[in-house]
Design an enzyme around this catalytic site. Structure first.
Site, PDB file in Angstrom:
ATOM      1  N   CYS A 122      -6.949  13.625  20.728  1.00  0.00           N
ATOM      2  CA  CYS A 122      -7.086  14.880  21.776  1.00  0.00           C
ATOM      3  C   CYS A 122      -8.175  15.497  21.728  1.00  0.00           C
ATOM      4  CB  CYS A 122      -5.678  15.732  21.482  1.00  0.00           C
ATOM      5  SG  CYS A 122      -5.316  16.803  23.050  1.00  0.00           S
ATOM      6  N   HIS A 228      -1.424  12.905  21.459  1.00  0.00           N
ATOM      7  CA  HIS A 228      -1.163  13.135  20.087  1.00  0.00           C
ATOM      8  C   HIS A 228      -0.305  11.946  19.463  1.00  0.00           C
ATOM      9  CE1 HIS A 228      -2.725  17.109  19.433  1.00  0.00           C
ATOM     10  NE2 HIS A 228      -2.534  17.273  20.629  1.00  0.00           N
ATOM     11  N   GLU A 230      -0.051  11.177  16.529  1.00  0.00           N
ATOM     12  CA  GLU A 230       0.830  11.559  15.196  1.00  0.00           C
ATOM     13  C   GLU A 230       2.025  12.163  15.414  1.00  0.00           C
ATOM     14  OE1 GLU A 230      -1.256  13.391  17.043  1.00  0.00           O
ATOM     15  OE2 GLU A 230      -0.480  15.592  16.697  1.00  0.00           O
TER      16      GLU A 230
END
Ligand code: MN
Length: 260
Positions: A122, A228, A230
């Site tokens: 990001c 994102h 993660e």
């Protein structure tokens, strides 16, 4: 002999002011805090790396810090101040932290110079681009002509809200084993002019740059994603593979460093 897990430094750039958090009884008093989502730590650990949360240090100390790491994750966070790429602030620019920007940009440059594998997520992808000489759109809704997609979703982070077409033959397509990737979207900024050392490897259907990688991955392992990753590890193994590829590159760097 089993090698120790590589040290993966994770930058953090989100500042919480004393008033941003609700105080709980017996909890810590109001204070300024640096926040990093726990998911980054989980993702690096699950991929076999040892996560290290990086405190911002003065630009003079960045080299010392980088010399002890095997890889860097540039995490998500607030908007970059446009002075970093020679632009004046747009009215829709969000809150910025220029001091943290300076640290992260110096960190990214030092990591690239030293040949550390860098994964930008990001804001982190945007930092990588700016650190290497690129620029950003400060606000997609007002600056992106082809805008049809909503890039700042209101739904939870694990939920994909748009797709990204990744280029045939790109490293990310190989790692994720996909030509089309479902992603979440939490950004109102995006890459405008691409830095010289990078190539675009993924775009959303409206044309926004969503993935970049190094022009020459054998020389420099650089990967950036606008989503994102993660927070999407539960959605299937594809997102985890980004972290596994990064940690694997970190292991290679650690071996090279030990041999040097
Ligand atoms: Mn997006």
């Amino acid at each position: 002999m089993v090698s120790p897990p590589p040290l993966v430094g994770i930058s953090t750039s989100e500042v919480r002011s004393p008033g941003d958090r609700e105080l709980v009884s017996q909890g810590e008093p109001a204070r300024t805090e640096l926040a990093l989502g726990e998911r980054y730590l989980d993702a690096v650990r699950a991929a076999g790396g040892m996560p290290v949360i990086l405190a911002p240090v003065s630009p003079d100390s960045v080299e010392t810090l980088i010399g002890r790491l095997d890889a860097v994750v540039l995490s998500g966070g607030p908007d970059l101040h446009p002075s970093a790429y020679g632009a004046i602030p747009h009215p829709q620019l969000g809150p910025t932290e220029p001091d943290l920007d300076s640290f992260e940009l110096a960190l990214a440059r030092a990591a690239v110079t030293r040949g550390l594998p860098v994964l930008g997520i990001c804001r982190g992808m945007q930092v990588l681009n700016v650190a290497l000489g690129g620029t950003l759109y400060q606000d997609l809704p007002s600056q992106w002509e082809g805008g049809v997609l909503k890039h700042r979703q209101d739904t939870p982070k694990w939920q994909p809200t748009h797709e990204v077409e990744v280029g045939d033959g790109s490293y990310i397509a190989r790692v994720m084993d996909r030509g089309m990737v479902k992603v979440n979207s939490y950004h109102h900024q995006a890459i405008r002019d691409l830095a010289d050392g990078l190539v675009v490897t993924g775009r959303s259907s409206d044309g926004v740059i969503e993935a970049v990688e190094s022009r020459d991955l054998s020389q420099r392992w650089l990967l950036g994603v606008q989503w994102h990753a993660e927070a999407m590890r539960g959605a299937g193994p594809q997102q985890e593979r980004l972290f596994e590829a990064h940690v694997s590159a970190a292991e290679h760097h650690a071996l090279r460093r030990a041999a040097a």
